[in-house]
Structure formats: C-alpha cells, structure tokens
Enzyme design. Structure first.
Site, PDB file in Angstrom:
ATOM      1  N   TYR A 144       4.400   5.797  -5.300  1.00 32.56           N
ATOM      2  CA  TYR A 144       4.651   5.970  -3.875  1.00 32.56           C
ATOM      3  C   TYR A 144       3.374   5.652  -3.119  1.00 32.56           C
ATOM      4  O   TYR A 144       2.288   6.109  -3.491  1.00 32.56           O
ATOM      5  CB  TYR A 144       5.088   7.410  -3.584  1.00 32.56           C
ATOM      6  CG  TYR A 144       5.282   7.715  -2.117  1.00 32.56           C
ATOM      7  CD1 TYR A 144       6.366   7.189  -1.412  1.00 32.56           C
ATOM      8  CD2 TYR A 144       4.383   8.529  -1.425  1.00 32.56           C
ATOM      9  CE1 TYR A 144       6.551   7.471  -0.064  1.00 32.56           C
ATOM     10  CE2 TYR A 144       4.564   8.822  -0.072  1.00 32.56           C
ATOM     11  CZ  TYR A 144       5.643   8.293   0.592  1.00 32.56           C
ATOM     12  OH  TYR A 144       5.818   8.578   1.938  1.00 32.56           O
ATOM     13  N   ASP A 238      -4.480   2.611  -5.063  1.00 36.63           N
ATOM     14  CA  ASP A 238      -4.098   3.651  -4.115  1.00 36.63           C
ATOM     15  C   ASP A 238      -4.564   4.985  -4.689  1.00 36.63           C
ATOM     16  O   ASP A 238      -3.907   5.579  -5.534  1.00 36.63           O
ATOM     17  CB  ASP A 238      -2.579   3.636  -3.897  1.00 36.63           C
ATOM     18  CG  ASP A 238      -2.143   4.725  -2.926  1.00 36.63           C
ATOM     19  OD1 ASP A 238      -2.981   5.560  -2.546  1.00 36.63           O
ATOM     20  OD2 ASP A 238      -0.956   4.735  -2.547  1.00 36.63           O
ATOM     21  N   LYS A 266      -5.532  12.251   2.120  1.00 38.05           N
ATOM     22  CA  LYS A 266      -5.422  13.632   1.658  1.00 38.05           C
ATOM     23  C   LYS A 266      -6.782  14.356   1.632  1.00 38.05           C
ATOM     24  O   LYS A 266      -7.256  14.753   2.678  1.00 38.05           O
ATOM     25  CB  LYS A 266      -4.680  13.680   0.325  1.00 38.05           C
ATOM     26  CG  LYS A 266      -3.240  13.155   0.523  1.00 38.05           C
ATOM     27  CD  LYS A 266      -2.260  13.469  -0.572  1.00 38.05           C
ATOM     28  CE  LYS A 266      -0.844  13.123  -0.101  1.00 38.05           C
ATOM     29  NZ  LYS A 266      -0.193  12.044  -0.812  1.00 38.05           N
TER      30      LYS A 266
HETATM   31  C1  LIG Z   1       0.621  10.861   0.015  1.00 37.23           C
HETATM   32  C2  LIG Z   1       0.426   9.485  -0.464  1.00 37.23           C
HETATM   33  C3  LIG Z   1       0.399   8.383   0.420  1.00 37.23           C
HETATM   34  C4  LIG Z   1       0.760   8.507   1.862  1.00 37.23           C
HETATM   35  O1  LIG Z   1      -0.124   9.306   2.577  1.00 37.23           O
HETATM   36  P1  LIG Z   1       0.400  10.009   3.941  1.00 37.23           P
HETATM   37  O2  LIG Z   1      -0.836  10.652   4.483  1.00 37.23           O
HETATM   38  O3  LIG Z   1       1.471  10.966   3.525  1.00 37.23           O
HETATM   39  O4  LIG Z   1       0.917   8.931   4.812  1.00 37.23           O
HETATM   40  C5  LIG Z   1       0.065   7.153  -0.098  1.00 37.23           C
HETATM   41  N1  LIG Z   1      -0.199   6.984  -1.400  1.00 37.23           N
HETATM   42  C6  LIG Z   1      -0.173   8.011  -2.268  1.00 37.23           C
HETATM   43  C7  LIG Z   1      -0.510   7.762  -3.706  1.00 37.23           C
HETATM   44  C8  LIG Z   1       0.176   9.283  -1.841  1.00 37.23           C
HETATM   45  O5  LIG Z   1       0.269  10.282  -2.723  1.00 37.23           O
END
Ligand SMILES: *Cc1c(COP(=O)(O)O)cnc(C)c1O
Length: 432
Positions: A144, A238, A266
């Site tokens: 994701y 990511d 995060k």
């Molecule tokens: C949470 C998450 C996102 C998206 O971040 P948001 O601040 O919720 O938009 C993207 N990549 C990964 C791996 C994530 O866990």
C-alpha cells in the site's frame, strides 16, 4: 467493558461521515465490530470516552514511536504552536529536518516535505515519470502506498499484464500504466520489464507492512536494485512505515540498498501530518521550480509538524532503541507461538524491529499469496476478544502491530497473558 458512549457517538458519526469515519479501516468492518472513540492517549495506552483503557498496538498506524503524548514532544509542539501554526514561507526548522533526513538516508541528496505519505508517493511517482519521460510504473500486490490514482491498482486477470483500477473513480486508462508484480518473486518483475519498455519506476515497501508484515527474502531487494539499474528504471523505496522504525535510516540501511527515491511519513512528523520524498539530486532537480515536475503544498513543511518530527527523530538518534525493540518483538513472537502451539491454534508470526503480524494460518507467510490465505474469521474473533482484554490490535487481519518506546516489559507481559487466555478459548471452541 461497556462502550455505550462510543456507540452513541458512532450513531451520530454515521449520519455525518461515510461509515462514520475519516479513514476506512477505522470503521472496524473487517472485524465485525463498531469503533470505540478515543478521549485521550498517553504512553502505550488509549483511553476511550467510556473510561476503558486499551494497550495500543496500532500506534496511529506506526506514526507514534516515542509513546503517546510524550512529555518532551508535547512541550516542543506547544512551543511551536506558540510561534505560529503555519507561515506559508521558509523557516529554519525545515532546513534542519531536511539535513537530518539526508544524514540518516545516504541515498537522499535532496528532499521535499509534504503533508502526508500519500502526497509523498504520488509526487515521487510523478517525478519518476517526469525525469525518465516514461509512463509505466510497477508496484507489488499487497503493498500500500496511499490512495493516489496510479497506486490504487490491482492485477488484471488472466493474460493481461497491466493493472486495473482497485477503486471506482480511477480511470482504466491511467491504471493500465501500472503493472502489478509479486513481492519476493523477482521473476514477476523481470517478465513485466521484458515485455514493456515504458517503465519509469518500481515502487516497493522494502519490508511489507500493509499485507501484514512480510520480510523480503534474502537477496530480493538487492536483486531488485540491480535489475532496475540494468534496465534504467528508477527504484522507489516507500519507507513511510519502515523509515525510522526498523532502524535509524530505514530498511535500505538494513539491507544495504541504494534506491533512487525514498518516501517517508508517519514517524517523521512526531504524530502530526507529514510526508517526505527525496533522492538523488539529478532526479530531485526535476521538481518545480527548478524543473518541470510540478509539486506543491500550502501546509508542506508545517512548522509544528517539523518541530515535533525533529524532536522525535532526535530522541530516536540519542536513545537508539532499535535493538531493544527488536528483542521485544522476538520475545513476544516466541512466547505467542508457544502459547498457540499449546492450544492447537494454527498461527504464524512475522516480525521486524518495532512491528509484527500474527497470521491465523498453518504455513509460513512469505508473499501475498500465502498471506491472503490467513484466516479472517479467526482474526475477527481474536480482535474482539483482545479488545475485551483491553488490548487494541489493528481492526483488520492484514496490518502490522506497532510498538512504541513505552511498550515496556510490563506491557509485553500483559500482552502475553492476554494471548494465553484468548488462545485457550480458541482451542476450547475447536474441540466442540
Ligand atoms: C501509511 C502509508 C502511506 C500513506 O501515508 P498517509 O500519510 O496515510 O497518506 C504510504 N505508504 C505506506 C507504506 C504507508 O504505510
């Protein structure tokens, strides 16, 4: 445990917000429950409006690492707010945070801040396309990367190699530029690359967190890096979850990979909205106003988020809690597996530093296919029983549990005792 006030609030919320929530998983649908409403949080615990206490393994989906309402971070955020909540202009703290991120991630020479992880990945993808002049991207099934159009794509069926929309409202014409590969199966990437010359980038969660925790097989990430380099394809890590969680410097540091671009979020905002993308200067210099790839944000580099983030990352650097967090996850995993075995519960635990997932399954979980076979109904029961025990795991079977620095031996001990009681009831039911 009663949750009356939460139930009333949820009724109100249902009239006012789709499914009563501001992000889908909070609706508890995957676990056939209704949400509780948080009054406040401190350390490793959430306190709901009915006066219940929960030991928190969601930790704002990994954004919280020092513990909720950490005293020093609260003081820093209060000081930041007193200095003004947003300027729409340059300030010294964003320079400091950029320097800190670049020092922590040697693969990054330049970085830009955003307000969310979604914006970071969306911008990194646009940048990869703009810098290479190609439209195709490769993502992995089950990873994701936020909710941008190009990334809300799933594998097409049968012989179609290109992706199809995974959400209404995503144009099929856009989705077909996204190719979906299998995590831990390099051949799946190779076969896409062999058939398509228009690939700009591969984006990957180096340690999967969003299909539950799935670790990269030995050599998978290094081989992926090599494959990308040879094919002239940009590699995007990511690390929105893993960035400062699995170690200071992220999964790329652990696995010795040098990605072209990295996305963060995060943890780096200390619990405030933030994201970041960065990488090699020759690529980053394509971003406006230096280059032709447009990207912007009214609240990007928000001073409160940046100062809170600087504080959190400063603490992580000073305390270096990673070894302890790794040992805690390993210990918890061992104990839980022993309890599961004793009560005949088919269960597997995948763990990385500061994060883990327990799957209701009788074989190892190494990829999307095996993860998706894990039991959903048992997880839903497990979730509800754990909540009754005062422990909050993610309200979905395919998520990670996250530790904070306030998950001490006491909390780990409580968790193990709860597993004992819950799995004992699991075993008993199966005998009937
Ligand atoms: C949470 C998450 C996102 C998206 O971040 P948001 O601040 O919720 O938009 C993207 N990549 C990964 C791996 C994530 O866990």
């Amino acid at each position: 445990m009663t949750r009356e006030k939460s139930a009333h609030l949820y009724e109100e919320a249902l009239k006012l917000m789709p499914a009563g929530v501001n992000s889908p998983v909070r609706a508890f649908r995957a676990v056939n429950d209704i949400p509780f409403f948080v009054q406040r949080a401190k350390g490793a615990y959430l306190f709901d409006v009915d006066g219940n206490t929960y030991l928190d393994y969601v930790a704002s989906w990994g954004a919280i690492i020092l513990g909720h309402a950490h005293d020093g971070l609260v003081r820093e955020a209060q000081a930041a707010v007193a200095d003004g909540t947003s300027y729409g202009a340059c300030h010294p703290y964003e320079v400091k945070l950029a320097q800190l991120l670049i020092d922590a991630f040697p693969s990054m020479e330049k970085v830009r801040l955003t307000s969310s992880g979604t914006e970071a990945t969306m911008s990194a993808i646009r940048l990869a396309r703009g810098a290479t002049g190609k439209d195709g991207i490769i993502k992995f099934r089950g990873c994701y990367h936020g909710h941008a159009d190009s990334l809300l794509v799933k594998a097409g069926s049968g012989l179609e190699t290109y992706g199809i929309p995974d959400s209404a409202g995503v144009p099929a014409d856009l989705a077909r530029h996204t190719f979906v590969a299998e995590f831990n199966h390099l051949d799946s990437v190779r076969s896409i690359i062999d058939r398509n010359k228009d690939i700009a980038c591969v984006i990957v969660e180096p340690i999967m967190g969003n299909m539950g925790v799935i670790l990269p097989r030995e050599g998978f990430l290094k081989s992926l890096e090599e494959l990308c380099k040879t094919a002239g394809i940009l590699l995007i890590f990511d690390e929105v979850i893993t960035g400062f969680r699995v170690t200071y410097g992220g999964a790329q540091h652990l696995y010795g990979v040098d990605p072209d671009l990295t996305c963060l979020g995060k943890i780096i905002g200390g619990g405030f909205p933030i994201g970041a993308f960065g990488g090699k200067a020759v690529i980053m210099d394509h971003v406006a106003p230096l280059g032709a790839v447009y990207q912007a944000g009214t609240l990007s580099g928000n001073p409160v988020a940046v100062r809170a983030g600087l504080y959190a990352l400063g603490q992580l650097k000073a305390e270096n809690p990673y070894r302890a967090m790794k040992e805690k996850v390993e210990y918890l995993g061992r104990e839980v597996l022993e309890i599961a075995a004793r009560h005949n519960v088919a269960y597997r635990v995948n763990g990385a530093t500061g994060m883990f997932t327990g799957f209701f399954i009788d074989k190892d979980v190494t990829d999307y296919e095996s993860a998706s076979q894990a039991g959903r109904e048992p997880y839903a029961r497990f979730f509800r029983m754990m909540l009754e025990e005062g422990i909050f795991f993610a309200p979905s079977p395919f998520e990670a549990a996250f530790l904070t620095l306030d998950h001490t031996e006491l909390e780990i001990g409580k968790t193990i005792s709860a597993f004992e009681r819950v799995f004992r009831r699991f075993g008993a039911r199966d005998e009937r």
